[in-house]
Motif scaffolding. Structure first.
Motif, PDB file in Angstrom:
ATOM      1  N   SER A   3       0.194   0.030   4.646  1.00  0.00           N
ATOM      2  CA  SER A   3      -0.512   0.647   5.821  1.00  0.00           C
ATOM      3  C   SER A   3      -1.374   1.728   5.552  1.00  0.00           C
ATOM      4  N   PRO A   4      -2.822   1.385   5.049  1.00  0.00           N
ATOM      5  CA  PRO A   4      -3.701   2.331   4.653  1.00  0.00           C
ATOM      6  C   PRO A   4      -4.474   3.101   5.471  1.00  0.00           C
ATOM      7  N   GLY A   5      -4.187   2.901   6.863  1.00  0.00           N
ATOM      8  CA  GLY A   5      -4.959   3.487   7.934  1.00  0.00           C
ATOM      9  C   GLY A   5      -5.730   2.466   8.494  1.00  0.00           C
ATOM     10  N   LEU A   6      -6.840   2.889   9.434  1.00  0.00           N
ATOM     11  CA  LEU A   6      -7.630   1.836  10.001  1.00  0.00           C
ATOM     12  C   LEU A   6      -8.892   1.461   9.062  1.00  0.00           C
ATOM     13  N   GLY A   7      -9.180   1.997   8.064  1.00  0.00           N
ATOM     14  CA  GLY A   7     -10.173   1.387   7.299  1.00  0.00           C
ATOM     15  C   GLY A   7     -11.518   1.924   7.775  1.00  0.00           C
ATOM     16  N   ARG A   8     -12.699   1.752   6.828  1.00  0.00           N
ATOM     17  CA  ARG A   8     -13.958   1.883   7.244  1.00  0.00           C
ATOM     18  C   ARG A   8     -14.472   0.948   8.375  1.00  0.00           C
ATOM     19  N   GLY A   9     -15.553   1.372   9.289  1.00  0.00           N
ATOM     20  CA  GLY A   9     -15.907   0.747  10.074  1.00  0.00           C
ATOM     21  C   GLY A   9     -15.202   0.741  11.594  1.00  0.00           C
ATOM     22  N   VAL A  10     -13.955   1.165  11.608  1.00  0.00           N
ATOM     23  CA  VAL A  10     -13.346   1.489  12.732  1.00  0.00           C
ATOM     24  C   VAL A  10     -13.919   2.782  13.304  1.00  0.00           C
ATOM     25  N   LEU A  11     -14.580   2.690  14.480  1.00  0.00           N
ATOM     26  CA  LEU A  11     -15.274   4.125  14.887  1.00  0.00           C
ATOM     27  C   LEU A  11     -14.131   4.989  15.524  1.00  0.00           C
ATOM     28  N   HIS A  12     -14.231   6.564  15.501  1.00  0.00           N
ATOM     29  CA  HIS A  12     -13.454   7.318  16.033  1.00  0.00           C
ATOM     30  C   HIS A  12     -11.839   7.004  15.782  1.00  0.00           C
ATOM     31  N   PRO A  13     -11.587   6.937  14.377  1.00  0.00           N
ATOM     32  CA  PRO A  13      -9.960   6.255  13.891  1.00  0.00           C
ATOM     33  C   PRO A  13      -9.261   7.347  14.406  1.00  0.00           C
ATOM     34  N   ALA A  14      -9.260   8.531  14.691  1.00  0.00           N
ATOM     35  CA  ALA A  14      -8.270   9.382  15.027  1.00  0.00           C
ATOM     36  C   ALA A  14      -7.906   8.788  16.531  1.00  0.00           C
ATOM     37  N   ARG A  15      -9.091   8.720  17.499  1.00  0.00           N
ATOM     38  CA  ARG A  15      -8.468   8.304  18.712  1.00  0.00           C
ATOM     39  C   ARG A  15      -7.988   6.789  18.732  1.00  0.00           C
ATOM     40  N   ALA A  16      -8.565   5.978  17.895  1.00  0.00           N
ATOM     41  CA  ALA A  16      -8.035   4.652  17.803  1.00  0.00           C
ATOM     42  C   ALA A  16      -6.452   4.594  17.208  1.00  0.00           C
ATOM     43  N   ALA A  17      -6.212   5.641  16.571  1.00  0.00           N
ATOM     44  CA  ALA A  17      -4.764   5.588  16.099  1.00  0.00           C
ATOM     45  C   ALA A  17      -3.639   5.908  17.008  1.00  0.00           C
ATOM     46  N   GLU A  18      -4.205   6.521  18.286  1.00  0.00           N
ATOM     47  CA  GLU A  18      -3.399   6.654  19.403  1.00  0.00           C
ATOM     48  C   GLU A  18      -2.995   5.596  20.173  1.00  0.00           C
ATOM     49  N   ALA A  19      -4.042   4.541  19.983  1.00  0.00           N
ATOM     50  CA  ALA A  19      -4.108   3.394  21.015  1.00  0.00           C
ATOM     51  C   ALA A  19      -3.664   2.205  20.417  1.00  0.00           C
ATOM     52  N   ILE A  20      -3.671   2.041  19.050  1.00  0.00           N
ATOM     53  CA  ILE A  20      -3.753   0.701  18.386  1.00  0.00           C
ATOM     54  C   ILE A  20      -2.844   1.101  17.014  1.00  0.00           C
ATOM     55  N   SER A  21      -2.057   0.163  16.335  1.00  0.00           N
ATOM     56  CA  SER A  21      -1.546   0.307  14.993  1.00  0.00           C
ATOM     57  C   SER A  21      -2.099  -0.908  14.191  1.00  0.00           C
ATOM     58  N   VAL A  22      -2.515  -0.298  13.044  1.00  0.00           N
ATOM     59  CA  VAL A  22      -3.077  -1.591  12.272  1.00  0.00           C
ATOM     60  C   VAL A  22      -2.284  -1.760  10.678  1.00  0.00           C
ATOM     61  N   ASP A  23      -1.777  -2.584  10.311  1.00  0.00           N
ATOM     62  CA  ASP A  23      -1.081  -2.916   9.029  1.00  0.00           C
ATOM     63  C   ASP A  23      -1.991  -3.866   8.434  1.00  0.00           C
ATOM     64  N   ARG A  24      -2.192  -3.716   7.248  1.00  0.00           N
ATOM     65  CA  ARG A  24      -2.553  -4.954   6.176  1.00  0.00           C
ATOM     66  C   ARG A  24      -1.532  -5.551   5.330  1.00  0.00           C
ATOM     67  N   LEU A  25      -1.685  -6.853   5.352  1.00  0.00           N
ATOM     68  CA  LEU A  25      -0.704  -7.700   4.807  1.00  0.00           C
ATOM     69  C   LEU A  25      -1.236  -8.463   3.534  1.00  0.00           C
ATOM     70  N   ALA A  26      -0.717  -8.484   2.400  1.00  0.00           N
ATOM     71  CA  ALA A  26      -1.328  -9.096   1.382  1.00  0.00           C
ATOM     72  C   ALA A  26      -1.089 -10.572   1.188  1.00  0.00           C
ATOM     73  N   PRO A  27      -2.031 -11.297   0.701  1.00  0.00           N
ATOM     74  CA  PRO A  27      -1.846 -12.870   0.945  1.00  0.00           C
ATOM     75  C   PRO A  27      -1.136 -12.939  -0.434  1.00  0.00           C
ATOM     76  N   ASP A  28      -0.647 -14.388  -0.475  1.00  0.00           N
ATOM     77  CA  ASP A  28      -0.128 -15.066  -1.703  1.00  0.00           C
ATOM     78  C   ASP A  28      -1.300 -14.778  -2.651  1.00  0.00           C
ATOM     79  N   PRO A  29      -0.929 -14.922  -3.895  1.00  0.00           N
ATOM     80  CA  PRO A  29      -1.830 -14.689  -5.185  1.00  0.00           C
ATOM     81  C   PRO A  29      -2.904 -15.953  -4.815  1.00  0.00           C
ATOM     82  N   GLU A  30      -2.178 -17.073  -4.730  1.00  0.00           N
ATOM     83  CA  GLU A  30      -3.136 -18.350  -4.885  1.00  0.00           C
ATOM     84  C   GLU A  30      -4.146 -18.407  -3.720  1.00  0.00           C
ATOM     85  N   VAL A  31      -3.725 -17.841  -2.266  1.00  0.00           N
ATOM     86  CA  VAL A  31      -4.635 -17.647  -0.969  1.00  0.00           C
ATOM     87  C   VAL A  31      -5.519 -16.461  -1.446  1.00  0.00           C
ATOM     88  N   ALA A  32      -5.285 -15.418  -2.246  1.00  0.00           N
ATOM     89  CA  ALA A  32      -6.115 -14.261  -2.238  1.00  0.00           C
ATOM     90  C   ALA A  32      -7.241 -14.532  -3.205  1.00  0.00           C
TER      91      ALA A  32
END
Length: 280
Positions: A3-32
């Motif tokens: 859960s590294p935060g919303l990441g670059r490109g998401v505008l107004h991230p502080a405001r966005a964090a109050e409305a949405i949650s974002v998680d990053r999930l790692a793919p299988d090494p073969e899929v990666a």
């Protein structure tokens, strides 16, 4: 789960964090080899007004499991806006730059600024998987891994070469000119442009400019006063006015207004590199 935060490109991230949650999930090494990460967005606007999230997209193709059907999104060269209401979640597959070309079997520039049903690329099984993922499984990444693994083609050396060029652009704020990039990788400017059209879906000039605008938005969101003239110089713009035009065209508002008045305008700027960002 990461859960590294919303990441670059998401505008107004502080405001966005109050409305949405974002998680990053790692793919299988073969899929990666093809997938940078999965992203899981959740929201609950029940009893609240709809929320519009704006995103400055990256040079990546995405497979998105969402209602009513899973879709493949090409590179959005404008401002991506998603309206959220009610409660729900979506799972996105962020393909590595260039990696969707071997899956698509055709130049991905045809997907630029548009989306198509994912079944066009992955078959009718995509719709069944979409229903499973929207049913809130405990491990949606495992479902996506199992779906993608048997469908992945052999590695494409050209796709890997293009990915390295994109990484050089997005990770190097000192890079100013596309023709310098072509010389560094030992290709002609024309070939670099053809490769980006076929594998990325946007020109190298667009990718370079978008990377600079990601940096600008991140600094404006940092909460401290920003010297616009110094920022324009740091990003390789010939002057503050050119930077302001680029930012306003991409985001829809000036950098000073975007930062909520925190930016400090300055009367002049000393050019760095002798050219505007993204010049060829």
């Amino acid at each position: 789960m990461d859960s590294p935060g919303l990441g670059r490109g998401v505008l107004h991230p502080a405001r966005a964090a109050e409305a949405i949650s974002v998680d990053r999930l790692a793919p299988d090494p073969e899929v990666a080899r093809f997938v940078e990460f999965y992203w899981l967005v959740r929201w609950d606007r029940r009893g609240l007004p709809p929320y519009e999230q704006k995103v400055l997209a990256h040079p990546n193709v995405h497979l998105v499991f969402e209602a009513p059907r899973a879709r493949v999104y090409g590179v959005d060269r404008s401002l991506f806006v998603r309206r959220l209401e009610g409660a729900g979640h979506v799972l996105g597959v962020k393909f590595r730059p260039g990696a969707f070309r071997p899956l698509a079997g055709r130049p991905v520039v045809a997907l630029a600024d548009r989306s198509v049903p994912a079944a066009e690329f992955f078959g009718p099984e995509t719709d069944r998987l979409n229903e499973e993922i929207l049913g809130a499984p405990e491990n949606p990444a495992a479902l996506a891994d199992a779906f993608l693994r048997p469908r992945l083609p052999a590695p494409d050396p050209v796709a890997e070469e293009v990915a390295a060029v994109v990484d050089r652009i997005t990770g190097s704020p000192d890079l100013r000119r596309v023709d310098d990039l072509a010389r560094e990788f030992g290709v002609t400017l024309r070939r670099l442009q053809r490769l980006f059209a076929e594998y990325v879906g946007a020109s190298p000039k667009w990718v370079l400019r978008r990377a600079r605008l990601h940096e600008a938005a991140e600094r404006a969101d940092a909460g401290s006063e920003v010297d616009l003239a110094a920022l324009a110089a740091d990003l390789g713009y010939a002057d503050q006015a050119h930077f302001t035009r680029d930012f306003t065209a991409a985001v829809g508002t000036s950098p000073a207004r975007y930062a909520g008045g925190a930016c400090r305008a300055a009367p002049g700027v000393v050019p760095r590199g002798g050219a505007s960002a993204g010049s060829e």
